[in-house]
Design a protein around this motif. Structure first.
Motif, PDB file in Angstrom:
ATOM      1  N   SER A 444     -89.337  -6.479  17.407  1.00  0.00           N
ATOM      2  CA  SER A 444     -90.384  -6.988  16.514  1.00  0.00           C
ATOM      3  C   SER A 444     -90.318  -8.503  16.420  1.00  0.00           C
ATOM      4  CB  SER A 444     -90.188  -6.413  15.107  1.00  0.00           C
ATOM      5  OG  SER A 444     -89.037  -6.991  14.522  1.00  0.00           O
ATOM      6  N   ILE A 445     -91.420  -9.091  15.986  1.00  0.00           N
ATOM      7  CA  ILE A 445     -91.501 -10.550  15.871  1.00  0.00           C
ATOM      8  C   ILE A 445     -90.431 -11.083  14.915  1.00  0.00           C
ATOM      9  CG2 ILE A 445     -93.314 -10.408  14.071  1.00  0.00           C
ATOM     10  CD1 ILE A 445     -94.483 -13.000  15.384  1.00  0.00           C
ATOM     11  N   ASP A 446     -90.146 -10.331  13.860  1.00  0.00           N
ATOM     12  CA  ASP A 446     -89.141 -10.798  12.902  1.00  0.00           C
ATOM     13  C   ASP A 446     -87.743 -10.815  13.521  1.00  0.00           C
ATOM     14  OD1 ASP A 446     -91.047 -11.186  11.018  1.00  0.00           O
ATOM     15  OD2 ASP A 446     -90.716  -9.266   9.986  1.00  0.00           O
ATOM     16  N   ARG A 447     -87.434  -9.758  14.278  1.00  0.00           N
ATOM     17  CA  ARG A 447     -86.090  -9.690  14.870  1.00  0.00           C
ATOM     18  C   ARG A 447     -85.901 -10.768  15.929  1.00  0.00           C
ATOM     19  NH1 ARG A 447     -83.612  -4.038  16.487  1.00  0.00           N
ATOM     20  NH2 ARG A 447     -81.846  -5.435  16.841  1.00  0.00           N
ATOM     21  N   ILE A 448     -86.885 -10.933  16.808  1.00  0.00           N
ATOM     22  CA  ILE A 448     -86.727 -11.926  17.878  1.00  0.00           C
ATOM     23  C   ILE A 448     -86.685 -13.332  17.298  1.00  0.00           C
ATOM     24  CG2 ILE A 448     -87.879 -12.976  19.870  1.00  0.00           C
ATOM     25  CD1 ILE A 448     -88.609 -10.252  20.827  1.00  0.00           C
ATOM     26  N   THR A 449     -87.569 -13.611  16.346  1.00  0.00           N
ATOM     27  CA  THR A 449     -87.553 -14.922  15.707  1.00  0.00           C
ATOM     28  C   THR A 449     -86.199 -15.154  15.035  1.00  0.00           C
ATOM     29  OG1 THR A 449     -89.932 -14.714  15.326  1.00  0.00           O
ATOM     30  CG2 THR A 449     -88.781 -16.424  14.087  1.00  0.00           C
ATOM     31  N   GLY A 450     -85.707 -14.117  14.380  1.00  0.00           N
ATOM     32  CA  GLY A 450     -84.407 -14.217  13.712  1.00  0.00           C
ATOM     33  C   GLY A 450     -83.281 -14.510  14.695  1.00  0.00           C
ATOM     34  N   ARG A 451     -83.301 -13.857  15.872  1.00  0.00           N
ATOM     35  CA  ARG A 451     -82.271 -14.103  16.891  1.00  0.00           C
ATOM     36  C   ARG A 451     -82.291 -15.566  17.320  1.00  0.00           C
ATOM     37  NH1 ARG A 451     -83.847  -9.840  21.377  1.00  0.00           N
ATOM     38  NH2 ARG A 451     -82.122 -10.723  22.604  1.00  0.00           N
ATOM     39  N   ILE A 452     -83.490 -16.069  17.593  1.00  0.00           N
ATOM     40  CA  ILE A 452     -83.579 -17.453  18.083  1.00  0.00           C
ATOM     41  C   ILE A 452     -83.176 -18.439  16.988  1.00  0.00           C
ATOM     42  CG2 ILE A 452     -85.136 -19.211  19.004  1.00  0.00           C
ATOM     43  CD1 ILE A 452     -86.711 -16.993  20.357  1.00  0.00           C
TER      44      ILE A 452
END
Length: 575
Positions: A444-452
DNA sequence: GCCGTTTTCGGCCCGACTGTTTTCAGTCG
């Protein structure tokens, strides 16, 4: 971000209106809105909230309220109605070369053509020849157009287009009849993908040049050949257009054929306002030529600063040039090194020393070796122990080379859970840590954004590699909130990469411009896996220029000492 | 549909090439 979706909606709206024979200016107005939305660096939702939407030239009351309706309801009622008014299959036909809206409309009303298959049937029949303006030749051309459409390859990325184009330019430039020879069109602007290749030649004897062009060995089909203009299709289904102009018209012609279309429209409008006329031959006032020989003269006489080709997209460059406040763009000669290069320690094809020699030949002062880490098994990613061994080898290489520095680096994987694939105490000992996502693209956009963002927050990470993960023509960007990534990068002094690999160009120009506005430092890197790939720095720099970047905002435009101090400071992005 | 120190209505960029035509429409860039 809904920008792309709304841009597509306006584009489709324009297509439908065009087929239905609407006023061409109205159609154009919708297309312009579509292009404006595509080139917007910010989320259109933000513009609606701040009330700035209607301030954008080209977006009036009508389009603004349609955009707002879309954001509220997820659709535009006017577009929904328009869609219902014509067969769905007609829109596709607009992409067939030689077949335009007028003919589609005619075939639809007269022969009930409403899809590609119906079109093919009509082209086999006899009734089509009875239509006004239709003859044997035209039907033949349409048949060929359908074949070309069905075997189309789509737009080419720069890595595929540039070698084809340069080979042709080289042959034409060797002709004794030819004066100046230049690439024009989207290729000269270094758009990330191009639809066809445009070449401009100055000569007083166009005949032999046109002939030589149409007889090139790589030409598979001559689509048109007149006295000053010709189009061919070369191997790989790419169309190449050639135009020959008199030397005295070189500047005006180069402006004209470089485009973009929107940029040209602005220039002509400006000429008109000043009582002049601009076409591909000259800028004129009445019968008098005001400028024609050089691009510089044309821009100057229009009261503009010279606008570099990469900026000619009608994204504010004309206004900026009028006020003489165009930025002094980054140059390829400004680049002092490459900060993302692989070796045969992971999936590269050359030794560290071979990569170093190639970098020295380019005039660089430093290069950073950034091999993959172990979680990327397919790339023979390095374990911590092998990375330590590599660091020793780099020390040895540094002892041998003069006036050059090999930096120790890694392209560490940002794992699916947001952690990094290398212990912090080891990362801390490296000069350049590039952190990239190579897995979990579907999150999800939240997870990927959070990883970066958590990688950005790690003080050992210097650069985020290919921040959106897209591969032009084959893989969509993963879902990521770039605005949030950029703000975090600016805050923590972490650089974002322009990955110059032609299939990536990631960040792209629009995002680069936004990042720079927010104070983010940019690293331009080739991600080379072979020595010759270091050459792609050129398209990386071009992309930076398209993003209005100056030397100041680029990490590897700094000399080594300044680079090192920037890396030590966590305030890289704030100076 | 958009836009305005000439305009709130009436303009809106300009030309080559092709195929169909007795003077031009359609397509493309």
């Amino acid at each position: 971000m809904k920008n792309a979706e709304i841009a597509a909606a306006f584009g489709q709206f324009a297509d439908i209106l065009e087929i239905k024979g609407a006023d061409a200016f109205r159609v154009n107005a919708y297309r312009r809105v579509s292009r404006i939305l595509e080139g917007l660096g910010v989320d259109v939702t933000d513009l609606v909230e701040s009330g700035e939407l209607r301030d954008i030239p080209g977006i009036g009351e009508g389009s603004a309220s349609r955009i707002e309706e879309f954001l509220e309801t997820g659709e535009m009622s006017a577009l929904t109605e328009a869609r219902a008014s014509i067969p769905k299959g007609l829109l596709e036909l607009l992409a067939i070369p030689g077949l335009g809206p007028k003919t589609i409309g005619l075939l639809w009303t007269e022969l009930d053509v409403k899809s590609l298959s119906r079109l093919k049937r009509a082209l086999r029949g006899k009734k089509i020849l009875e239509l006004p303006g239709m003859g044997k030749k035209k039907v033949e051309n349409l048949r060929a157009g359908v074949v070309a459409y069905e075997s189309r390859t789509g737009r080419l990325h720069l890595g595929a287009a540039l070698p084809i184009a340069r080979a042709i330019v080289d042959v034409l430039a060797d002709m004794k009849e030819a004066g100046d020879v230049e690439l024009a069109g989207s290729l000269r602007r270094y758009r990330e993908t191009i639809g066809d290749i445009d070449i401009l030649v100055s000569s007083s004897r166009p005949g032999p040049i046109i002939r030589a062009f149409t007889e090139l060995p790589q030409v598979e089909e001559v689509l048109a050949a007149g006295s000053t203009k010709a189009s061919v299709r070369v191997s790989g289904a790419v169309q190449v257009d050639l135009r020959v102009v008199e030397p005295r018209s070189w500047g005006a012609a180069l402006v004209y054929f470089t485009g973009s279309k929107d940029h040209n429209v602005r220039l002509r409008g400006l000429a008109q306002e000043k009582g002049m006329k601009l076409n591909e031959y000259a800028l004129t006032r009445g019968k008098r030529t005001v400028a024609s020989k050089s691009e510089e003269a044309v821009y100057s006489k229009l009261g503009l600063q010279f606008i570099p080709p990469e900026l000619r997209e009608d994204r504010g460059e004309v206004e900026a040039a009028l006020d003489h406040r165009l930025p002094e763009l980054l140059e390829i000669a400004d680049m002092k090194g490459d900060l993302h290069v692989h070796s045969n320690w992971s999936d590269g094809h050359a030794s560290i020393e071979e990569m170093v020699r190639a970098a020295k030949r380019r005039g660089y002062r430093y290069i950073s070796i950034n091999d993959h880490t172990r979680s990327l098994g397919v790339a023979h990613g390095l374990t911590p122990a092998r990375l330590e061994a590599q660091m020793e080898e780099i020390d040895a290489v540094n002892a041998r080379v003069k006036n050059f520095t090999v930096l120790k680096g890694t392209e560490v994987d940002i794992l699916s859970d947001g952690g990094l694939d290398m212990p912090d105490d080891l990362l801390e000992r490296l000069d350049i840590v590039v952190a990239s996502i190579h897995s979990g693209f579907g999150q999800s956009i939240d997870r990927i954004t959070g990883r970066i963002v958590s990688a950005i927050e790690n003080p050992n990470v210097d650069i985020i590699g290919h921040p959106t993960g897209r591969l032009i023509g084959s893989r969509q960007a993963y879902a990521v909130d770039l605005e949030q990534v950029m703000r975090a990068a600016a805050e923590h002094g972490t650089a974002l990469e322009i990955n110059a690999y032609p299939e990536r160009l990631d960040l792209n120009a629009v995002n680069v411009r936004r990042a720079a506005e927010l104070g983010v430092t940019i690293a331009i890197s080739t991600d080379s896996h072979r020595p010759e790939e270091l050459e792609w720095m050129d398209v990386g720099v071009r992309t930076a220029r398209r993003g209005w970047l100056t030397k100041k905002g680029v990490l590897n435009a700094r000399p080594l000492r300044s680079l090192r101090s920037a890396l030590r400071s966590s305030l890289v992005g704030l100076d």
